[in-house]
Design an enzyme around this catalytic site. Structure first.
Site, PDB file in Angstrom:
ATOM      1  N   ASN A 186       4.942  16.544  15.280  1.00 42.84           N
ATOM      2  CA  ASN A 186       6.085  15.755  14.803  1.00 42.84           C
ATOM      3  C   ASN A 186       7.277  16.631  14.450  1.00 42.84           C
ATOM      4  OD1 ASN A 186       4.455  13.417  14.907  1.00 42.84           O
ATOM      5  ND2 ASN A 186       3.600  13.922  12.912  1.00 42.84           N
ATOM      6  N   CYS A 187       7.568  17.604  15.279  1.00 49.55           N
ATOM      7  CA  CYS A 187       8.611  18.592  15.018  1.00 49.55           C
ATOM      8  C   CYS A 187       9.711  18.428  16.059  1.00 49.55           C
ATOM      9  CB  CYS A 187       7.968  19.983  15.114  1.00 49.55           C
ATOM     10  SG  CYS A 187       9.081  21.377  15.000  1.00 49.55           S
ATOM     11  N   GLY A 188      10.911  18.811  15.708  1.00 50.89           N
ATOM     12  CA  GLY A 188      12.008  18.788  16.671  1.00 50.89           C
ATOM     13  C   GLY A 188      11.726  19.680  17.864  1.00 50.89           C
ATOM     14  N   LEU A 189      10.840  20.657  17.687  1.00 45.57           N
ATOM     15  CA  LEU A 189      10.503  21.582  18.773  1.00 45.57           C
ATOM     16  C   LEU A 189       9.275  21.137  19.576  1.00 45.57           C
ATOM     17  CD1 LEU A 189      11.026  24.918  16.773  1.00 45.57           C
ATOM     18  CD2 LEU A 189      12.635  23.800  18.324  1.00 45.57           C
ATOM     19  N   THR A 190       8.674  20.015  19.189  1.00 40.06           N
ATOM     20  CA  THR A 190       7.455  19.535  19.852  1.00 40.06           C
ATOM     21  C   THR A 190       7.590  19.422  21.372  1.00 40.06           C
ATOM     22  OG1 THR A 190       6.753  18.433  17.828  1.00 40.06           O
ATOM     23  CG2 THR A 190       5.712  17.682  19.855  1.00 40.06           C
TER      24      THR A 190
END
Length: 161
Positions: A36-40
């Site tokens: 659930n990360c912007g970098l996912t």
């Protein structure tokens, strides 16, 4: 003398203990991941690297971690399903671990000591990447924001040796 990396082990996402010595002779990219990360979306790029170079000796190892803004709250089963469903991840994924603090996994304690980053022996965020050569020697650390495509050029040179 055998690399200390090969003396380490970790539990894969299916719960089986995997010895890092199983990856002897391979170039290994170790990544702490989160769903659930912007970098996912980097999962997609990591999978592309894995597909492109796995037959030339690259393996990507994903280590889910929930130490950054609670971005990996799920259990191993939901993490595995999410990686497969959303990004088609086929590279080895491991059980959720800690990468910083007293509870940091031994693999991360070792890698941070060998290749300190901007914050010294700390992991800054999800998707910090460590490249280990075919002799088990950590050779390069990549920032969380370094896209897998940027690592491609580096791998090309390394795998051509």
């Amino acid at each position: 003398m055998q690399s200390p990396f090969y003396q380490l082990e970790a539990k894969n996402i299916q719960g089986k203990i995997i010895l890092m010595e199983d990856y002897k002779g391979k170039n290994v990219l170790v990544v702490n991941t989160a769903s659930n990360c912007g970098l996912t979306p980097q999962f997609e790029g990591l999978e592309k690297l894995y597909q492109k170079y796995k037959n030339q000796g690259l393996v990507v190892l994903g280590f889910p971690c929930n130490q950054f803004a609670n971005q990996e709250p799920g259990d191993d089963k939901s993490i595995a399903e999410g990686c497969m469903l959303n990004y088609g991840v086929s590279f080895p994924m491991f059980s959720k671990i800690e990468v910083n603090g007293d509870g940091a996994h031994p693999i991360y304690k070792y890698l941070k000591k060998q290749l300190p980053g901007l914050l010294g022996q700390k992991i800054k965020w999800n998707f910090t990447k460590f490249l280990i050569d075919e002799n088990g020697r950590p050779v390069k650390r990549f920032a969380p924001t370094t896209k897998p495509q940027k690592i491609d050029r580096y791998l090309e040179k390394m795998l051509a040796r």
